[in-house]
Structure formats: C-alpha cells, structure tokens
Write a protein that holds these residues in place. Structure first.
Motif, PDB file in Angstrom:
ATOM      1  N   THR A  26       0.855  -1.182   0.000  1.00 32.54           N
ATOM      2  CA  THR A  26       0.000   0.000   0.000  1.00 32.54           C
ATOM      3  C   THR A  26       0.897   1.240   0.000  1.00 32.54           C
ATOM      4  O   THR A  26       2.115   1.144   0.126  1.00 32.54           O
ATOM      5  CB  THR A  26      -0.898   0.064   1.252  1.00 32.54           C
ATOM      6  OG1 THR A  26      -0.082   0.271   2.407  1.00 32.54           O
ATOM      7  CG2 THR A  26      -1.716  -1.198   1.416  1.00 32.54           C
ATOM      8  N   GLY A  27       0.285   2.392  -0.102  1.00 37.91           N
ATOM      9  CA  GLY A  27       1.026   3.629   0.060  1.00 37.91           C
ATOM     10  C   GLY A  27       1.105   4.003   1.527  1.00 37.91           C
ATOM     11  O   GLY A  27       0.826   3.185   2.417  1.00 37.91           O
ATOM     12  N   ALA A  28       1.486   5.241   1.789  1.00 42.48           N
ATOM     13  CA  ALA A  28       1.571   5.728   3.166  1.00 42.48           C
ATOM     14  C   ALA A  28       0.191   5.688   3.815  1.00 42.48           C
ATOM     15  O   ALA A  28      -0.808   6.105   3.221  1.00 42.48           O
ATOM     16  CB  ALA A  28       2.118   7.147   3.178  1.00 42.48           C
ATOM     17  N   THR A  29       0.125   5.195   5.038  1.00 46.49           N
ATOM     18  CA  THR A  29      -1.152   5.098   5.742  1.00 46.49           C
ATOM     19  C   THR A  29      -1.291   6.130   6.850  1.00 46.49           C
ATOM     20  O   THR A  29      -2.349   6.250   7.451  1.00 46.49           O
ATOM     21  CB  THR A  29      -1.327   3.688   6.353  1.00 46.49           C
ATOM     22  OG1 THR A  29      -0.265   3.442   7.283  1.00 46.49           O
ATOM     23  CG2 THR A  29      -1.324   2.622   5.266  1.00 46.49           C
ATOM     24  N   SER A  30      -0.211   6.847   7.139  1.00 46.18           N
ATOM     25  CA  SER A  30      -0.261   7.891   8.160  1.00 46.18           C
ATOM     26  C   SER A  30       0.467   9.120   7.628  1.00 46.18           C
ATOM     27  O   SER A  30       1.676   9.093   7.401  1.00 46.18           O
ATOM     28  CB  SER A  30       0.391   7.406   9.461  1.00 46.18           C
ATOM     29  OG  SER A  30       0.291   8.392  10.470  1.00 46.18           O
ATOM     30  N   ILE A  31      -0.304  10.182   7.413  1.00 43.73           N
ATOM     31  CA  ILE A  31       0.259  11.424   6.878  1.00 43.73           C
ATOM     32  C   ILE A  31      -0.132  12.565   7.815  1.00 43.73           C
ATOM     33  O   ILE A  31      -1.253  13.083   7.766  1.00 43.73           O
ATOM     34  CB  ILE A  31      -0.266  11.701   5.448  1.00 43.73           C
ATOM     35  CG1 ILE A  31       0.044  10.515   4.530  1.00 43.73           C
ATOM     36  CG2 ILE A  31       0.350  12.972   4.882  1.00 43.73           C
ATOM     37  CD1 ILE A  31      -0.562  10.628   3.155  1.00 43.73           C
ATOM     38  N   THR A  32       0.769  12.893   8.717  1.00 42.81           N
ATOM     39  CA  THR A  32       0.512  13.917   9.724  1.00 42.81           C
ATOM     40  C   THR A  32       1.680  14.898   9.747  1.00 42.81           C
ATOM     41  O   THR A  32       2.628  14.792   8.970  1.00 42.81           O
ATOM     42  CB  THR A  32       0.352  13.276  11.118  1.00 42.81           C
ATOM     43  OG1 THR A  32       1.611  12.734  11.535  1.00 42.81           O
ATOM     44  CG2 THR A  32      -0.687  12.150  11.087  1.00 42.81           C
ATOM     45  N   SER A  33       1.614  15.833  10.675  1.00 41.69           N
ATOM     46  CA  SER A  33       2.724  16.772  10.835  1.00 41.69           C
ATOM     47  C   SER A  33       3.962  16.079  11.364  1.00 41.69           C
ATOM     48  O   SER A  33       5.074  16.584  11.230  1.00 41.69           O
ATOM     49  CB  SER A  33       2.316  17.905  11.785  1.00 41.69           C
ATOM     50  OG  SER A  33       1.934  17.376  13.057  1.00 41.69           O
ATOM     51  N   ALA A  34       3.783  14.893  11.966  1.00 44.54           N
ATOM     52  CA  ALA A  34       4.913  14.176  12.565  1.00 44.54           C
ATOM     53  C   ALA A  34       5.518  13.132  11.630  1.00 44.54           C
ATOM     54  O   ALA A  34       6.693  12.780  11.772  1.00 44.54           O
ATOM     55  CB  ALA A  34       4.479  13.506  13.870  1.00 44.54           C
ATOM     56  N   ARG A  35       4.745  12.609  10.679  1.00 46.73           N
ATOM     57  CA  ARG A  35       5.269  11.525   9.850  1.00 46.73           C
ATOM     58  C   ARG A  35       4.508  11.408   8.540  1.00 46.73           C
ATOM     59  O   ARG A  35       3.372  11.883   8.396  1.00 46.73           O
ATOM     60  CB  ARG A  35       5.207  10.194  10.617  1.00 46.73           C
ATOM     61  CG  ARG A  35       3.801   9.814  11.054  1.00 46.73           C
ATOM     62  CD  ARG A  35       3.783   8.522  11.835  1.00 46.73           C
ATOM     63  NE  ARG A  35       2.455   8.188  12.309  1.00 46.73           N
ATOM     64  CZ  ARG A  35       2.082   8.212  13.591  1.00 46.73           C
ATOM     65  NH1 ARG A  35       2.968   8.531  14.520  1.00 46.73           N
ATOM     66  NH2 ARG A  35       0.861   7.895  13.945  1.00 46.73           N
ATOM     67  N   HIS A  36       5.144  10.739   7.594  1.00 48.35           N
ATOM     68  CA  HIS A  36       4.545  10.422   6.295  1.00 48.35           C
ATOM     69  C   HIS A  36       5.080   9.051   5.910  1.00 48.35           C
ATOM     70  O   HIS A  36       6.119   8.929   5.276  1.00 48.35           O
ATOM     71  CB  HIS A  36       4.935  11.470   5.258  1.00 48.35           C
ATOM     72  CG  HIS A  36       4.274  11.268   3.917  1.00 48.35           C
ATOM     73  ND1 HIS A  36       4.543  10.193   3.096  1.00 48.35           N
ATOM     74  CD2 HIS A  36       3.336  12.014   3.278  1.00 48.35           C
ATOM     75  CE1 HIS A  36       3.821  10.272   2.008  1.00 48.35           C
ATOM     76  NE2 HIS A  36       3.080  11.372   2.081  1.00 48.35           N
ATOM     77  N   CYS A  37       4.371   8.000   6.305  1.00 50.98           N
ATOM     78  CA  CYS A  37       4.903   6.650   6.108  1.00 50.98           C
ATOM     79  C   CYS A  37       3.794   5.610   6.207  1.00 50.98           C
ATOM     80  O   CYS A  37       2.656   5.912   6.567  1.00 50.98           O
ATOM     81  CB  CYS A  37       5.993   6.338   7.150  1.00 50.98           C
ATOM     82  SG  CYS A  37       5.435   6.486   8.865  1.00 50.98           S
ATOM     83  N   ARG A  38       4.151   4.392   5.896  1.00 49.36           N
ATOM     84  CA  ARG A  38       3.229   3.258   6.003  1.00 49.36           C
ATOM     85  C   ARG A  38       3.530   2.531   7.305  1.00 49.36           C
ATOM     86  O   ARG A  38       4.604   1.952   7.476  1.00 49.36           O
ATOM     87  CB  ARG A  38       3.416   2.297   4.827  1.00 49.36           C
ATOM     88  CG  ARG A  38       2.486   1.088   4.885  1.00 49.36           C
ATOM     89  CD  ARG A  38       2.701   0.179   3.688  1.00 49.36           C
ATOM     90  NE  ARG A  38       3.944  -0.557   3.765  1.00 49.36           N
ATOM     91  CZ  ARG A  38       4.057  -1.867   3.523  1.00 49.36           C
ATOM     92  NH1 ARG A  38       2.994  -2.572   3.191  1.00 49.36           N
ATOM     93  NH2 ARG A  38       5.211  -2.465   3.586  1.00 49.36           N
TER      94      ARG A  38
END
Length: 262
Positions: free
Chosen positions: A79-91
């Motif tokens: 899948t692609g990134a599942t968490s995109i926040t100010s703290a992280r951009h990752c799966r």
C-alpha cells in the motif's frame, strides 16, 4: 513503541511480535491448526516490517523453540503511506498473510492527498488510512501444486524460494508420487512437471533422476536433496535476516553467540 522513527524502540516491537508468534504457535499446536490460514493486521508503528520479522526469527532460532511458519513466509499487502501527519509520512499499518494459503483478489488504493495536506481532516477523520484487502482461500490441490513447484525450483532451478515446512515437504512428495508407491519414478516426474506447467527439458528430468539411487526418489532422499540445495543464497526472505544481522552487529562483522543468547 509508538514512534516509528525511534530506532531505540525496535527491541520493543520485536518483543511484541515474538509474543504474538508465541501465542499463534501455542494455539495452532494445541488445536491441531498448524496448517490453517493466518492473517495479521493492525497498526505496527514500524516502517520496516521485514526487519522486525528478521530479528524475531533470529531470536527464535537461537532459542531453538518451535516456530510457526508465518514468521518465515508472511507477505505484507503493498500500500502507500497510511499515516500522513505533521509528525510523519509513512506506512505503519499493515495486513500480513500466508500466501501459501491465501490469494489476494483486490487491494483498494490508499487515498492520495494534495501536497501539504494532512490527516485527520474534514474528509478523513482519522490519522490513519484504512487498508482494504479481499482474499480468497486456495484450494488444497492448488496449495499442493505450489509446494511441489517450490521443491522442484529449489532442487533443479535457480530462483529464490520460501523455506518449506516438514508437512509441506510431505505434501510436495505426495504430489510427485502419482501412484502412491512411496517412490518417485520417471513417469511420476514427467506427469507432475506437465501438471506444474514446468518448462524443464526432458534431459533435465533425466539428469535429476540420475542424482538418486536406482533413478527413483524416496521420501528420505526427497527431503535430503531439498536440504542440500536450500542455502542462504536461495532463501527468498534472506534480506530480512541481513537486516537482523546489522541490528545485532552494529559495525562489526561477527556477532558473539553469547550476545544473541542474552
């Protein structure tokens, strides 16, 4: 182990995976379900799932404890990134499964956000995107064909393979032993190769049989041939063990066995 970027939390993640595998192994042994399909899903809070599996496998092998094959053969759904926040951009959210038992029919794409946008927002109220997968269980004959192909590829081919369990080796042998004579003869091998849609030339089949006494393959020699050919260069998940070695060794080229046992 909440921060996927915190490398100091790797040991905690390994311990958590080990506890899950201990429970899975104990449950399947107690209920005679070692051959049941397995799916593991959730927020793993880790970027490199293979590294965690590799370290956990290393720990289990050093202890000598019985290990469920899931830790060797698990595949995670891409899948692609599942968490995109100010703290992280990752799966960090994953669905892992035994591809020996399950076939992926559909993976719904993870939403793509415009550059600079984050979650949660008005459209996506969570800071995690869901991972949607649809599976179909494989038929028994299909699974037996695949383990037979894996044995043949390991013994006579060049591709990397997942290690087979003792039960899977038995199923592979039975697939080749067409007349249930407890030996694989020339006609058995020819019919099985046709069934597997293998592109092996007849000469390759002949050369393979020439490696065995009386040009027939007993179950003991079937297993022995597999063990001889299955080295670290042929194992498909060797990269995960290499990650585990780097984790334990640091900048060294050797790991004292005492450190692993500790």
């Amino acid at each position: 182990a909440k921060d996927p970027d915190d490398r100091s939390q790797t040991a905690v993640r390994v311990r958590q995976v080990t506890q899950i595998m201990e429970g899975l192994t104990a449950f399947t042994l107690a209920h005679g379900a070692a051959d049941a399909p397995v799916i593991l899903c959730g927020d793993l809070n880790a970027k490199h799932f293979g590294e965690i599996r590799g370290i956990a496998r290393t720990v289990w092998q050093v202890t000598g404890s019985e290990l469920h094959k899931f830790l060797w053969s698990a595949t995670d759904v891409p899948t692609g990134a599942t968490s995109i926040t100010s703290a992280r951009h990752c799966r960090i959210d994953a669905v892992q499964f035994l591809n020996s038992h399950l076939e992926v029919l559909e993976v719904k794409p993870v939403p793509r956000l415009p550059k600079g946008e984050m979650i949660p927002n008005g459209l996506y109220p969570s800071d995690h995107f869901p991972v949607f997968v649809r599976f179909r269980m494989k038929e028994t004959y299909q699974m037996h064909r695949e383990v037979a192909r894996a044995w043949l590829e390991c013994v006579a081919g060049r591709e990397k393979v997942h290690p087979l369990t003792e039960a899977e080796l038995r199923d592979a042998f039975d697939f080749f032993d067409r007349d249930r004579s407890n030996h694989i003869h020339r006609h058995d091998l020819e019919e099985a190769c046709l069934d597997l849609h293998c592109n092996f030339h007849v000469d390759v089949q002949e050369l393979l049989l020439d490696c065995f006494p009386d040009r027939e393959i007993s179950y003991e020699n079937f297993v022995r041939a597999y063990e001889v050919r299955l080295n670290h260069e042929r194992i498909r998940c060797i990269g995960e063990l290499e990650c585990a070695f780097k984790y334990f060794s640091g900048d060294r080229h050797v790991i004292p066995i005492g450190e692993l046992e500790a």
